[in-house]
Enzyme design. Sequence first.
Site, PDB file in Angstrom:
ATOM      1  N   LYS A   1       0.833  -1.216   0.000  1.00 36.17           N
ATOM      2  CA  LYS A   1       0.000   0.000   0.000  1.00 36.17           C
ATOM      3  C   LYS A   1       0.862   1.259   0.000  1.00 36.17           C
ATOM      4  O   LYS A   1       0.659   2.153  -0.806  1.00 36.17           O
ATOM      5  CB  LYS A   1      -0.932   0.024   1.234  1.00 36.17           C
ATOM      6  CG  LYS A   1      -1.848  -1.191   1.344  1.00 36.17           C
ATOM      7  CD  LYS A   1      -2.799  -1.082   2.518  1.00 36.17           C
ATOM      8  CE  LYS A   1      -2.129  -1.098   3.883  1.00 36.17           C
ATOM      9  NZ  LYS A   1      -1.591  -2.406   4.298  1.00 36.17           N
TER      10      LYS A   1
ATOM     11  N   ARG B   1      -9.721   0.600   8.319  1.00 35.22           N
ATOM     12  CA  ARG B   1      -9.285  -0.742   8.698  1.00 35.22           C
ATOM     13  C   ARG B   1     -10.363  -1.502   9.466  1.00 35.22           C
ATOM     14  O   ARG B   1     -10.143  -2.646   9.843  1.00 35.22           O
ATOM     15  CB  ARG B   1      -8.045  -0.650   9.576  1.00 35.22           C
ATOM     16  CG  ARG B   1      -6.728  -0.904   8.825  1.00 35.22           C
ATOM     17  CD  ARG B   1      -5.600  -0.726   9.819  1.00 35.22           C
ATOM     18  NE  ARG B   1      -4.370  -1.360   9.460  1.00 35.22           N
ATOM     19  CZ  ARG B   1      -3.346  -0.762   8.853  1.00 35.22           C
ATOM     20  NH1 ARG B   1      -3.446   0.486   8.460  1.00 35.22           N
ATOM     21  NH2 ARG B   1      -2.227  -1.423   8.639  1.00 35.22           N
TER      22      ARG B   1
ATOM     23  N   ARG C   1      11.925  -5.713   5.513  1.00 38.02           N
ATOM     24  CA  ARG C   1      11.835  -4.282   5.827  1.00 38.02           C
ATOM     25  C   ARG C   1      12.316  -4.023   7.258  1.00 38.02           C
ATOM     26  O   ARG C   1      12.933  -3.001   7.538  1.00 38.02           O
ATOM     27  CB  ARG C   1      10.397  -3.772   5.651  1.00 38.02           C
ATOM     28  CG  ARG C   1      10.295  -2.263   5.834  1.00 38.02           C
ATOM     29  CD  ARG C   1       8.944  -1.714   5.458  1.00 38.02           C
ATOM     30  NE  ARG C   1       7.892  -2.108   6.377  1.00 38.02           N
ATOM     31  CZ  ARG C   1       6.610  -1.790   6.240  1.00 38.02           C
ATOM     32  NH1 ARG C   1       6.222  -1.091   5.198  1.00 38.02           N
ATOM     33  NH2 ARG C   1       5.719  -2.181   7.128  1.00 38.02           N
TER      34      ARG C   1
ATOM     35  N   ARG D   1      11.304  -0.452  12.730  1.00 38.16           N
ATOM     36  CA  ARG D   1       9.949  -0.596  13.280  1.00 38.16           C
ATOM     37  C   ARG D   1       9.846  -1.876  14.094  1.00 38.16           C
ATOM     38  O   ARG D   1      10.073  -2.974  13.571  1.00 38.16           O
ATOM     39  CB  ARG D   1       8.922  -0.610  12.147  1.00 38.16           C
ATOM     40  CG  ARG D   1       8.604   0.761  11.627  1.00 38.16           C
ATOM     41  CD  ARG D   1       7.674   0.735  10.436  1.00 38.16           C
ATOM     42  NE  ARG D   1       6.422   0.021  10.654  1.00 38.16           N
ATOM     43  CZ  ARG D   1       5.425  -0.006   9.778  1.00 38.16           C
ATOM     44  NH1 ARG D   1       5.548   0.646   8.626  1.00 38.16           N
ATOM     45  NH2 ARG D   1       4.333  -0.687  10.045  1.00 38.16           N
TER      46      ARG D   1
ATOM     47  N   ARG E   1      -0.452  -8.960  13.337  1.00 39.84           N
ATOM     48  CA  ARG E   1      -0.982  -7.937  12.418  1.00 39.84           C
ATOM     49  C   ARG E   1      -1.828  -8.578  11.327  1.00 39.84           C
ATOM     50  O   ARG E   1      -2.885  -8.062  10.966  1.00 39.84           O
ATOM     51  CB  ARG E   1       0.169  -7.142  11.793  1.00 39.84           C
ATOM     52  CG  ARG E   1       0.848  -6.227  12.796  1.00 39.84           C
ATOM     53  CD  ARG E   1       2.214  -5.791  12.331  1.00 39.84           C
ATOM     54  NE  ARG E   1       2.195  -4.925  11.175  1.00 39.84           N
ATOM     55  CZ  ARG E   1       3.284  -4.621  10.470  1.00 39.84           C
ATOM     56  NH1 ARG E   1       4.462  -5.106  10.820  1.00 39.84           N
ATOM     57  NH2 ARG E   1       3.190  -3.832   9.432  1.00 39.84           N
TER      58      ARG E   1
HETATM   59  P1  B4P Z   1       4.006  -1.863   2.212  1.00 38.15           P
HETATM   60  O1  B4P Z   1       3.083  -2.976   1.907  1.00 38.15           O
HETATM   61  O2  B4P Z   1       4.038  -0.728   1.259  1.00 38.15           O
HETATM   62  O3  B4P Z   1       3.664  -1.491   3.699  1.00 38.15           O
HETATM   63  P2  B4P Z   1       2.202  -1.077   4.167  1.00 38.15           P
HETATM   64  O4  B4P Z   1       1.189  -2.151   3.835  1.00 38.15           O
HETATM   65  O5  B4P Z   1       1.906   0.292   3.630  1.00 38.15           O
HETATM   66  O6  B4P Z   1       2.391  -0.931   5.679  1.00 38.15           O
HETATM   67  P3  B4P Z   1       1.726  -1.533   6.968  1.00 38.15           P
HETATM   68  O7  B4P Z   1       0.375  -2.110   6.723  1.00 38.15           O
HETATM   69  O8  B4P Z   1       2.774  -2.367   7.560  1.00 38.15           O
HETATM   70  O9  B4P Z   1       1.654  -0.311   7.910  1.00 38.15           O
HETATM   71  P4  B4P Z   1       0.688   0.847   8.320  1.00 38.15           P
HETATM   72  O10 B4P Z   1       1.631   1.965   8.380  1.00 38.15           O
HETATM   73  O11 B4P Z   1      -0.539   1.048   7.483  1.00 38.15           O
HETATM   74  O12 B4P Z   1       5.478  -2.391   2.240  1.00 38.15           O
HETATM   75  C1  B4P Z   1       5.894  -3.554   2.852  1.00 38.15           C
HETATM   76  C2  B4P Z   1       7.231  -4.008   2.294  1.00 38.15           C
HETATM   77  O13 B4P Z   1       7.018  -4.758   1.107  1.00 38.15           O
HETATM   78  C3  B4P Z   1       8.190  -2.873   1.914  1.00 38.15           C
HETATM   79  O14 B4P Z   1       9.461  -3.167   2.393  1.00 38.15           O
HETATM   80  C4  B4P Z   1       8.167  -2.843   0.396  1.00 38.15           C
HETATM   81  O15 B4P Z   1       9.394  -2.453  -0.152  1.00 38.15           O
HETATM   82  C5  B4P Z   1       7.862  -4.288   0.057  1.00 38.15           C
HETATM   83  N1  B4P Z   1       7.126  -4.437  -1.194  1.00 38.15           N
HETATM   84  C6  B4P Z   1       6.084  -3.677  -1.610  1.00 38.15           C
HETATM   85  N2  B4P Z   1       5.640  -4.119  -2.805  1.00 38.15           N
HETATM   86  C7  B4P Z   1       6.405  -5.214  -3.141  1.00 38.15           C
HETATM   87  C8  B4P Z   1       6.428  -6.128  -4.249  1.00 38.15           C
HETATM   88  N3  B4P Z   1       5.561  -6.020  -5.273  1.00 38.15           N
HETATM   89  N4  B4P Z   1       7.333  -7.127  -4.232  1.00 38.15           N
HETATM   90  C9  B4P Z   1       8.206  -7.259  -3.201  1.00 38.15           C
HETATM   91  N5  B4P Z   1       8.251  -6.420  -2.124  1.00 38.15           N
HETATM   92  C10 B4P Z   1       7.358  -5.410  -2.101  1.00 38.15           C
HETATM   93  O16 B4P Z   1       0.159   0.386   9.777  1.00 38.15           O
HETATM   94  C11 B4P Z   1       1.033   0.155  10.874  1.00 38.15           C
HETATM   95  C12 B4P Z   1       0.241   0.048  12.176  1.00 38.15           C
HETATM   96  O17 B4P Z   1      -0.434   1.305  12.452  1.00 38.15           O
HETATM   97  C13 B4P Z   1      -0.907  -0.976  12.208  1.00 38.15           C
HETATM   98  O18 B4P Z   1      -0.435  -2.273  12.536  1.00 38.15           O
HETATM   99  C14 B4P Z   1      -1.797  -0.364  13.320  1.00 38.15           C
HETATM  100  O19 B4P Z   1      -1.288  -0.635  14.598  1.00 38.15           O
HETATM  101  C15 B4P Z   1      -1.692   1.122  13.088  1.00 38.15           C
HETATM  102  N6  B4P Z   1      -2.756   1.668  12.223  1.00 38.15           N
HETATM  103  C16 B4P Z   1      -2.548   2.288  11.019  1.00 38.15           C
HETATM  104  N7  B4P Z   1      -3.718   2.658  10.481  1.00 38.15           N
HETATM  105  C17 B4P Z   1      -4.705   2.264  11.341  1.00 38.15           C
HETATM  106  C18 B4P Z   1      -6.123   2.335  11.313  1.00 38.15           C
HETATM  107  N8  B4P Z   1      -6.777   2.891  10.275  1.00 38.15           N
HETATM  108  N9  B4P Z   1      -6.816   1.819  12.362  1.00 38.15           N
HETATM  109  C19 B4P Z   1      -6.185   1.286  13.406  1.00 38.15           C
HETATM  110  N10 B4P Z   1      -4.832   1.158  13.495  1.00 38.15           N
HETATM  111  C20 B4P Z   1      -4.077   1.643  12.465  1.00 38.15           C
END
Ligand code: B4P
Length: 191
Positions: A14, A89, A128, A134, A146
């Site tokens: 994302k 979420r 990551r 993190r 998660r």
């Molecule tokens: P991403 O996949 O981009 O990470 P993310 O989903 O955006 O982040 P995440 O869900 O962990 O965190 P968030 O900040 O929303 O990347 C992951 C990795 O994969 C990277 O290293 C990237 O390089 C790699 N990658 C991406 N695409 C790839 C591909 N095609 N091939 C190979 N590798 C690839 O949330 C963090 C925490 O915040 C939650 O656990 C919760 O505690 C809280 N939170 C956030 N929003 C909330 C909400 N709305 N409600 C309640 N809690 C919330």
Amino acid sequence: MLNIVLFGPPGAGKGTQSQKLIDKYQLKHLSTGDMLRSEIAHQTELGLKAKELMDAGLLVPDEVVIGMIDNQLNANKESKGFIFDGFPRTVAQAQALDTLLSNHLTSIHLMLALTVTEEELVKRLLIRGESSGRADDQDEAKIRVRVNEYNTKTAQVATYYEGQGKFKAIDGIGDIDEIFSALCTEIEQVG
Ligand code: B4P
């Protein structure tokens, strides 16, 4: 205005794809994860409360993230549209978002859901975790918490948007540019 929810389990891509989408469509990026990490970095009261939950891999309370999104919608009234990354979420967050957007005389146009297997998610987040600093990326057990939070509380948000005819699933495994291109194809059918 163009409002998109970018959806998927933790590690689905994302954040990665949001960066590319905001460059291309000049939308305002609203990532609740980034907002919460900024609160933690500034050691605010909200950040201190959120940190414990986030480090454990748990969701923070709905009212906290809904309030942050409300503030951002009010602060960015002139935007061409928004990419919601990591929000909503829960179904309660999705319902609140519909209400907030209708107050601004707009709505969600499309939910793009990245699908990725659990083993691939765990692999990506552990990689990551080697550089992100993190706590929630560094321990496989927390990553699985998660994913479990996603399966039990978040996955049903897709059904909510499916009911509104706005849901599109995109294969999130493979080349980042090819996934981006598949997302753009869906967006251009709406815009
Ligand atoms: P991403 O996949 O981009 O990470 P993310 O989903 O955006 O982040 P995440 O869900 O962990 O965190 P968030 O900040 O929303 O990347 C992951 C990795 O994969 C990277 O290293 C990237 O390089 C790699 N990658 C991406 N695409 C790839 C591909 N095609 N091939 C190979 N590798 C690839 O949330 C963090 C925490 O915040 C939650 O656990 C919760 O505690 C809280 N939170 C956030 N929003 C909330 C909400 N709305 N409600 C309640 N809690 C919330």
